[in-house]
Design a protein around this motif. Structure first.
Motif, PDB file in Angstrom:
ATOM      1  N   PHE A 114      23.070   6.260 -34.912  1.00 12.91           N
ATOM      2  CA  PHE A 114      22.293   5.826 -34.419  1.00 12.91           C
ATOM      3  C   PHE A 114      22.125   6.184 -33.184  1.00 12.91           C
ATOM      4  O   PHE A 114      21.340   5.719 -31.733  1.00 12.91           O
ATOM      5  CB  PHE A 114      21.657   4.488 -35.420  1.00 12.91           C
ATOM      6  N   SER A 115      23.786   5.031 -33.032  1.00 12.25           N
ATOM      7  CA  SER A 115      23.849   5.368 -30.537  1.00 12.25           C
ATOM      8  C   SER A 115      23.102   6.410 -30.319  1.00 12.25           C
ATOM      9  O   SER A 115      23.221   6.608 -29.284  1.00 12.25           O
ATOM     10  CB  SER A 115      25.325   4.789 -30.680  1.00 12.25           C
ATOM     11  N   GLU A 116      23.570   7.335 -31.074  1.00  8.28           N
ATOM     12  CA  GLU A 116      22.996   9.184 -30.471  1.00  8.28           C
ATOM     13  C   GLU A 116      22.113   9.452 -30.226  1.00  8.28           C
ATOM     14  O   GLU A 116      21.629   9.775 -29.211  1.00  8.28           O
ATOM     15  CB  GLU A 116      23.405  10.338 -31.339  1.00  8.28           C
ATOM     16  N   THR A 117      20.644   8.499 -30.329  1.00 11.10           N
ATOM     17  CA  THR A 117      19.296   8.636 -30.418  1.00 11.10           C
ATOM     18  C   THR A 117      18.603   7.385 -28.958  1.00 11.10           C
ATOM     19  O   THR A 117      18.259   7.218 -28.723  1.00 11.10           O
ATOM     20  CB  THR A 117      17.920   8.102 -31.457  1.00 11.10           C
ATOM     21  N   ILE A 118      20.087   6.713 -28.581  1.00 12.54           N
ATOM     22  CA  ILE A 118      19.532   5.613 -27.515  1.00 12.54           C
ATOM     23  C   ILE A 118      19.928   6.674 -26.503  1.00 12.54           C
ATOM     24  O   ILE A 118      20.610   6.765 -26.045  1.00 12.54           O
ATOM     25  CB  ILE A 118      20.199   4.663 -27.975  1.00 12.54           C
ATOM     26  N   VAL A 119      18.909   6.061 -25.395  1.00 12.77           N
ATOM     27  CA  VAL A 119      19.107   6.619 -24.210  1.00 12.77           C
ATOM     28  C   VAL A 119      18.835   5.405 -23.216  1.00 12.77           C
ATOM     29  O   VAL A 119      18.259   4.288 -22.483  1.00 12.77           O
ATOM     30  CB  VAL A 119      17.920   7.642 -23.731  1.00 12.77           C
ATOM     31  N   LEU A 120      19.266   5.629 -22.030  1.00 16.37           N
ATOM     32  CA  LEU A 120      19.626   4.568 -21.060  1.00 16.37           C
ATOM     33  C   LEU A 120      17.667   4.480 -20.484  1.00 16.37           C
ATOM     34  O   LEU A 120      18.314   6.187 -19.563  1.00 16.37           O
ATOM     35  CB  LEU A 120      20.548   5.308 -20.163  1.00 16.37           C
ATOM     36  N   ASP A 121      17.478   3.599 -19.553  1.00 15.83           N
ATOM     37  CA  ASP A 121      16.551   3.657 -18.891  1.00 15.83           C
ATOM     38  C   ASP A 121      16.099   2.395 -17.742  1.00 15.83           C
ATOM     39  O   ASP A 121      16.641   1.923 -18.260  1.00 15.83           O
ATOM     40  CB  ASP A 121      14.679   3.636 -20.250  1.00 15.83           C
ATOM     41  N   ASP A 122      16.379   3.338 -16.438  1.00 16.87           N
ATOM     42  CA  ASP A 122      16.221   1.940 -15.274  1.00 16.87           C
ATOM     43  C   ASP A 122      15.179   2.707 -14.595  1.00 16.87           C
ATOM     44  O   ASP A 122      14.933   2.441 -13.402  1.00 16.87           O
ATOM     45  CB  ASP A 122      17.180   2.392 -14.935  1.00 16.87           C
ATOM     46  N   ILE A 123      14.224   3.639 -15.054  1.00 16.07           N
ATOM     47  CA  ILE A 123      13.080   4.181 -14.115  1.00 16.07           C
ATOM     48  C   ILE A 123      12.038   2.647 -14.132  1.00 16.07           C
ATOM     49  O   ILE A 123      12.007   2.531 -12.563  1.00 16.07           O
ATOM     50  CB  ILE A 123      12.366   4.856 -14.790  1.00 16.07           C
ATOM     51  N   ASP A 124      11.557   2.039 -14.767  1.00 14.13           N
ATOM     52  CA  ASP A 124      10.705   0.899 -14.067  1.00 14.13           C
ATOM     53  C   ASP A 124      10.711  -0.238 -14.200  1.00 14.13           C
ATOM     54  O   ASP A 124      10.169  -1.327 -14.206  1.00 14.13           O
ATOM     55  CB  ASP A 124       9.421   1.061 -15.638  1.00 14.13           C
ATOM     56  N   GLY A 125      12.479  -0.522 -13.684  1.00 14.03           N
ATOM     57  CA  GLY A 125      13.223  -1.931 -13.537  1.00 14.03           C
ATOM     58  C   GLY A 125      14.104  -1.920 -13.968  1.00 14.03           C
ATOM     59  O   GLY A 125      14.846  -0.963 -13.733  1.00 14.03           O
ATOM     60  N   PRO A 126      14.609  -3.063 -14.204  1.00 12.69           N
ATOM     61  CA  PRO A 126      16.075  -3.523 -14.683  1.00 12.69           C
ATOM     62  C   PRO A 126      16.878  -2.569 -15.850  1.00 12.69           C
ATOM     63  O   PRO A 126      15.762  -1.888 -16.764  1.00 12.69           O
ATOM     64  CB  PRO A 126      16.472  -4.599 -15.152  1.00 12.69           C
ATOM     65  N   LEU A 127      18.259  -1.835 -15.523  1.00 11.08           N
ATOM     66  CA  LEU A 127      19.043  -1.281 -16.875  1.00 11.08           C
ATOM     67  C   LEU A 127      18.232  -1.705 -18.408  1.00 11.08           C
ATOM     68  O   LEU A 127      17.965  -2.849 -18.952  1.00 11.08           O
ATOM     69  CB  LEU A 127      19.914  -1.570 -16.815  1.00 11.08           C
ATOM     70  N   ARG A 128      17.513  -0.559 -19.150  1.00 14.52           N
ATOM     71  CA  ARG A 128      17.367  -1.212 -20.428  1.00 14.52           C
ATOM     72  C   ARG A 128      17.385   0.307 -21.359  1.00 14.52           C
ATOM     73  O   ARG A 128      17.897   1.032 -20.721  1.00 14.52           O
ATOM     74  CB  ARG A 128      15.924  -1.330 -20.252  1.00 14.52           C
ATOM     75  N   LEU A 129      17.719  -0.319 -22.605  1.00 12.02           N
ATOM     76  CA  LEU A 129      18.561   0.836 -23.722  1.00 12.02           C
ATOM     77  C   LEU A 129      16.988   1.302 -24.076  1.00 12.02           C
ATOM     78  O   LEU A 129      16.526  -0.013 -25.664  1.00 12.02           O
ATOM     79  CB  LEU A 129      19.408   0.216 -24.605  1.00 12.02           C
TER      80      LEU A 129
END
Length: 260
Positions: A114-129
């Motif tokens: 499942f972790s392979e489907t998780i991406v880091l996203d900090d484009i629209d604000g604070p860091l989120r998964l």
């Protein structure tokens, strides 16, 4: 050739009757078989309870690691730490042979997939998964092998065993009744009385087999539903600490990027 087949059939019939007569040699035979069925039920129930208990402990262990963080931002910051912690627990448990550790390893493998489907996203604000696939697609009772397995067929086996032994006893009772009747009609009342007594005793085995089936079915459903609920709680805890990437969200982002 026909004589040989006839003799084989006769020997087979006599062998079955001899086996069946073991159930009529003693009045205690049905009671002993009923006791054996109850003992088997208790042993199998303990085994299945222990199996589901180990599964529940493995699920609770992972859930505690996930619940150690309270919100989306904190989970994103400590994600690598949590993943490392789960990996360490898996490495330690993999070296020992405790039953719970087998289920911990299975659960950890599903988590890694499942972790392979998780991406880091900090484009629209604070860091989120962000996750594109629901955790329940990987962490569920069937894919993990946390279901009843072979235990699922035991209720039917209890019923079938009780019926088989009952009919086997009836075969012996009918054979004994037929032999008694060869002595003449004077023995008919005695033969019929003995037959009814033997037949009624044999139905005890069917009754006990049915009762064992009902009891084990209740245990099977209760423990399976418990494991299913625990896995659902784990998946819910994971999802509440992630941001799901839907097709609509992807389309909106593409549209906004195109207009900019």
């Amino acid at each position: 050739m026909i004589e040989i087949l006839t003799e084989i059939g006769k020997q087979t019939k006599d062998g079955i009757i001899k086996i069946a007569e073991l159930l009529t040699k003693s009045d205690s035979s049905p009671g002993l078989i009923a006791l054996l069925l109850f003992t088997t039920l208790i042993l199998l129930s303990i085994a299945y309870y222990a199996r589901t208990r180990s599964q529940k402990l493995a699920i609770s262990d992972m859930a505690n690691s996930i619940l150690a963080v309270s919100n989306i931002e904190e989970f994103a910051e400590k994600y690598q730490e949590i993943r490392h912690d789960l990996s360490q627990k898996n490495n330690i448990s993999h070296k020992t042979k405790h039953p719970t550790n087998k289920y911990r390893h299975t659960l950890w493998e599903a988590w890694e997939e499942f972790s392979e489907t998780i991406v880091l996203d900090d484009i629209d604000g604070p860091l989120r998964l962000r996750n594109s696939i629901r955790p329940a697609s990987f962490i569920n009772i069937e894919d993990l092998g946390f279901g009843p397995g072979l235990f699922r067929i035991l209720p039917n086996i209890f019923v079938s065993t009780g019926l088989f032994l009952t009919f086997l006893g009836l075969v012996a009772a009918l054979h004994q009744f037929a032999q008694t009747m060869t002595g003449g009609s004077d023995n008919m009342d005695t033969a019929m009385q003995n037959f009814m007594q033997i037949a009624s005793a044999k139905f005890i085995m069917s009754l006990v087999g049915l009762l064992c089936s009902i009891i084990f079915t209740v245990l099977l459903r209760a423990r399976s539903n418990l494991i299913d609920r625990e896995l659902q709680k784990l998946c819910t805890a994971i999802e509440r600490r992630l941001v799901f990437v839907s097709l609509e969200d992807i389309g909106f982002r593409q549209l906004r990027a195109a207009t900019e």
